[in-house]
Scaffold this motif. Structure first.
Motif, short mmCIF file in Angstrom:
data_model
loop_
_atom_site.label_atom_id
_atom_site.label_comp_id
_atom_site.label_asym_id
_atom_site.label_seq_id
_atom_site.Cartn_x
_atom_site.Cartn_y
_atom_site.Cartn_z
N LYS A 1 -9.27 2.91 -8.02
CA LYS A 1 -9.70 2.33 -6.77
C LYS A 1 -8.79 2.98 -5.70
N ILE A 2 -7.64 3.09 -5.80
CA ILE A 2 -6.67 3.61 -4.86
C ILE A 2 -7.31 5.22 -4.51
N SER B 1 -7.29 -0.39 -11.29
CA SER B 1 -6.63 -0.63 -9.75
C SER B 1 -6.39 1.27 -9.30
N ARG C 1 -2.88 10.01 3.30
CA ARG C 1 -3.13 8.39 3.60
C ARG C 1 -1.73 7.87 4.03
N GLU D 1 -10.05 6.79 -5.20
CA GLU D 1 -11.15 6.84 -4.82
C GLU D 1 -11.11 6.67 -3.05
N GLY D 2 -10.36 5.58 -2.81
CA GLY D 2 -10.05 5.07 -1.61
C GLY D 2 -9.62 6.27 -0.59
N VAL D 3 -8.86 7.07 -1.42
CA VAL D 3 -8.16 8.43 -0.32
C VAL D 3 -8.99 9.60 -0.55
N LYS E 1 -3.89 14.04 -0.58
CA LYS E 1 -4.71 12.97 0.05
C LYS E 1 -3.80 11.69 -0.23
N ASP F 1 -11.30 12.09 -5.77
CA ASP F 1 -12.45 11.68 -6.95
C ASP F 1 -12.29 12.25 -8.15
N GLU G 1 0.73 -1.31 0.03
CA GLU G 1 0.02 0.19 0.07
C GLU G 1 0.95 1.19 -0.12
#
Length: 870
Positions: A751-752, A748, A793, A754-756, A789, A759, A597
């Motif tokens: 996804k990363i 992929s 993270r 949007e995860g933080v 962001k 957007d 990660e």
């Protein structure tokens, strides 16, 4: 919290409350005091529970004391005995060496030794390759003669440079002969780091192991606060001796006197005590000999006088059910067996187990003083206090505060407190002058100016800065936790003006560029390699919520008293020196998935940053040159030249004004990528693996992401030459790049992002996968937002999963006992995982497999300035 690339423990206090040998409680509750009793020796079986620092049971032990089997003593009145004295003459001994030489002369000329058949060898050492044997196997009677050659040899020892201890111990071991008792006394005030810390530690322990079956014992003397007590303690433990921290020259005298008296006494032959079947550990204790030696294997005991007391405690690990069934065996938590279990493990480097054992004695006096121990000085203080109680003053236990359960330190850990302060930086200010009054610097001193290489003359800058305001109180600009060492910095910023050093008006502008926004940035290292450099901060708090949080944690004082009332104008003392640096470890350390990660976050943040490369305002070459003459960069950062107070580092090392210590760097990786530094920069990887075609269809020469923000380019995979070796790093980064650039969309990256919460950039990546290019302004805004962001993270993940571990390893050079992993060399690791790539420096590291993660620990020699005395 931002990331950066770049105390001695107080003696135990003696509260008036009394103590006793406490019994373990079945359930924790409100701690109760136990009646007073001195520490006594056990002569029958007992049992105890090993608790962690949170009061949670970790293991259960049965203890069996046995008498040390000893053959009859033989007198040394006529037998030959040999004293080998090994003295450090590195530059850091500059202040201590004169007193050490005087002490050697005093010890070796005592009249009481006239009848001893004692031979003396004197060895000194400094940098690798310069060990000297000043005299060998000389009868002490010859040394005692007035103005003897040997006394002159002692007086002639002079300081040199670095510290290679192993060469001194190796030469000493070569002087050991069969049939005679030998005492080796090893002196040093520094770290064994020449040629490298790892090789020195390995060699020293091996030399002691090789002497285990000979009639020789090794005592070590650690001078002052700059010596590697942990290593010297391990050497003494392996050499069946004792380690003393010599705070004053009388300690050196006492140690040498004790060794010499032993050599002239009736001694028992060496004793080997195998570890009996079913037992996990054993500890030898002798109060009169001043020794506690522990081992998870055979104990080798040498150099005991006939009259010395002795006992061996053997420890058998039990299940909870087995422990509970032993109803006829008393539970003895506050016992000699538990204290020496702590000391034995401390000597072997098992720091957490040692602290757990100390906590399990329920001795709140010692636990309060040493539960926070991480660094060399703190470990030394812990060892000294345990020795003082067990070996020299067992009656003092009656003056300690002993509870009926583990005394748990409920104060907020230092790293957690810093996270709280970092999140509330706008709600408090610190007293700048009070900080400077208590701050302890750790690095090399620097002075203003440039030194001429030929003449050595220093030319000072023609300009200097003056502060615009007094700035009695300042806000914190940032707290920066280093991701690879046990170091945390605090930055303060102050407005300044540029003025001529010779006097005159402030310079308002240079080459038409106004200088009204100049600032200095001062980094204060609050924790360096695990050492707290500031005991407290003086603060004013403007936010009641922050005040209440800090008050609840018990870290605010006024005039030494806890506070209860909020006052925005009141100056509070924010205590740092009673806080554990890291929180206690619970259970196992799980690092699975953390590196992957962090690596993905780093790659994507690097991609964003490469697009956003900042450009300074357009300046002419003449303007740039004029700024340089005024010690200013194009971005108006001040760059005054500095140099060292000395012309040659070798001279500073020799005269003791500069010394060395060992620090530890920690990296995390996997079985295919050793660490995050192996990842390529975004632009380097772009050039390595891709072609960038311009609007005319021709490849760009040396493409860079900051040049293609308009989106009028096309990306394609580069045809690699046969000489290009594709690595696991390339495979890892290529998947993310292909997705980000829209070449092979996989989802992929989206996804990363949007995860933080990035957007905006996630939407752009989706559109690029469909061939739609973003507008430049929207793209820049999305990249800047995503970069922040992603970094946030990454910081949060580091703080949650790694920060405490990095601080623990960085302060101790050890993995916590909770991490069950064997140390491996670079060669051994490369043999198992051929994909791993090691630099020259990395090959000197020590490596641990923790699940799917590889932890790397590198010992590094650091230089720092010392104030010379005498």
């Amino acid at each position: 919290m931002a990331k950066s690339t770049t105390a001695k423990s107080a003696p135990a206090k003696k509260p008036a409350a009394k103590s006793k040998t406490a019994k373990a409680r079945a359930t924790p509750g409100v701690p109760a005091l136990a009646p007073a009793a001195p520490l006594s020796r056990l002569n029958a079986r007992s049992k105890f529970t090993l608790f962690n620092l949170l009061g949670q049971p970790r293991a259960h032990y049965l203890v069996e004391p046995i008498e040390l089997p000893r053959d009859p003593a033989k007198s040394n009145a006529k037998a030959v005995a040999h004293s080998v004295i090994v003295v450090d003459r590195s530059g850091s001994m500059y202040s201590d060496l004169p007193a050490t030489k005087e002490t050697l002369l005093k010890i070796l000329t005592l009249d009481e030794y006239a009848q001893y058949n004692l031979l003396v060898t004197l060895i000194s050492y400094s940098s690798s390759g310069d060990v000297i044997c000043h005299f060998e196997r000389v009868p002490i009677r010859e040394i005692m003669k007035k103005d003897s050659k040997y006394q002159k040899d002692i007086k002639s020892i002079q300081t040199s440079a670095l510290t290679c201890i192993s060469q001194g111990l190796r030469m000493a071991s070569e002087k050991v002969k069969d049939g005679e008792l030998t005492a080796i006394t090893l002196h040093t005030d520094g770290y064994a780091n020449d040629p490298s810390p790892n090789s020195e530690a390995t060699q020293l322990i091996k030399l002691c192991d090789d002497m285990k079956h000979k009639d020789v014992f090794v005592n070590t003397l650690a001078y002052g606060d700059y010596s590697d007590f942990r290593l010297l303690s391990r050497v003494a433990n392996a050499g069946s001796g004792a380690c003393m921290k010599a705070g004053k020259i009388s300690d050196v005298y006492s140690s040498l006197y004790s060794s010499t008296k032993t050599l002239g006494s009736s001694v028992t032959p060496p004793v080997e005590v195998p570890l009996a079947s079913g037992f996990e550990y054993q500890v030898f204790v002798s109060r009169s000999a001043g020794r506690v030696n522990g081992a998870a294997e055979t104990l080798s005991i040498r150099g005991l006088k006939a009259e010395d007391d002795s006992v061996v405690y053997r420890y058998r690990k039990l299940t909870k059910a087995e422990y509970d069934k032993l109803t006829d065996v008393p539970t003895e938590q506050t016992s000699e067996a538990v204290f020496v279990f702590a000391k034995g493990h401390l000597s072997e480097g098992n720091l957490n187990t040692a602290k757990y054992a100390l906590a399990s004695t329920f001795d709140a006096t010692l636990v309060g003083a040493h539960a926070r121990a991480l660094t060399n000085n703190q470990v030394a203080a812990m060892a000294q206090d345990i020795d003082a109680l067990v070996l020299f003053h067992p009656e003092q236990l009656a003056q300690h505060t002993v509870l009926d359960q583990v005394p748990v330190n409920k104060k907020i850990p230092f790293l957690t407190l810093i996270n709280l302060l970092d999140a509330n930086r706008g709600h408090f200010v610190i007293n700048r002058k009070a900080l400077q009054d208590v701050y302890v610097r750790r690095g090399l001193k620097r002075i203003s100016g440039e030194r001429d290489k030929e003449t050595g003359k220093v030319t000072e800058p023609w300009l200097k800065t003056e502060f615009v305001n007094d700035d009695a109180y300042l806000p914190i600009s940032s707290f920066d936790v280093n991701r690879n060492t046990a170091t945390m910095n605090m930055m303060l910023t102050r407005k300044v003006k540029l003025v001529p050093a010779a006097g005159g008006a402030a310079i308002a502008e240079v080459a038409g560029i106004k200088l009204d926004g100049l600032s200095t940035f001062n980094n204060y290292t609050l924790v360096g390699d695990g050492e707290l450099t500031v005991p407290y901060l003086k603060v004013k708090i403007s936010d009641k919520s922050l005040f209440e949080k800090l008050m609840h944690e018990g870290v605010l004082e006024v005039d030494g008293q806890a506070v209860t009332k909020f006052d925005k104008d009141q100056e509070y003392t924010l205590r740092l020196d009673q806080l554990p640096i890291v929180p206690p470890f619970e259970g196992t350390v799980n690092l699975d998935g953390v590196f992957d990660e962090l690596a993905r976050l780093k790659v994507l943040s690097g991609l964003c940053g490469a697009h956003l490369k900042e450009e300074s305002a357009e300046l002419t070459p003449e303007q740039v040159e004029e700024l340089k003459k005024h010690y200013l960069s194009k971005s108006l950062f001040l760059n005054f030249p500095t140099t060292t107070p000395y012309a040659k580092l070798e001279d500073a090392l020799a005269d003791g004004s500069v010394d060395t210590r060992t620090s530890y760097k920690i990296d995390i990786g996997t079985k295919s990528i050793l660490n995050l530094s192996k990842l390529h920069s975004a632009n380097k990887f772009l050039d390595r693996m891709y072609e960038v075609l311009g609007a005319d269809g021709k490849p760009l020469d040396k493409p860079a992401f900051e040049d293609v923000l308009d989106g009028n380019v096309t990306y394609k995979h580069k045809a690699l030459s046969a000489r290009t070796k594709v690595t696991k790093v390339d495979d890892f980064m290529k998947g993310l790049f292909d997705d980000f650039l829209g070449l092979r969309p996989s989802g992929s990256v989206v996804k990363i992002l949007e995860g933080v919460g990035a957007d905006k950039l996630a939407a752009i990546v989706k559109d690029r996968a469909k061939g739609k290019q973003p507008a430049r302004k929207a793209f820049v805004e999305a990249l800047a937002d995503a970069r922040k962001k992603l970094d946030d993270r990454s910081d949060a993940l580091f703080a949650e999963k790694l920060s405490a571990l990095v601080f623990y390893v960085g302060a101790t050079g050890l993995l916590p006992d909770e991490v069950e992993a064997k140390a491996q060399s670079a060669d051994a690791l490369a043999g198992k995982y051929p994909e791993l790539a090691f630099s020259k420096d990395e090959k000197e590291g020590t490596f641990f497999e923790v699940g799917d993660t590889i932890l790397s620990v590198y010992a590094k020699t650091e230089y720092f300035s010392r104030d010379k005395q005498g």
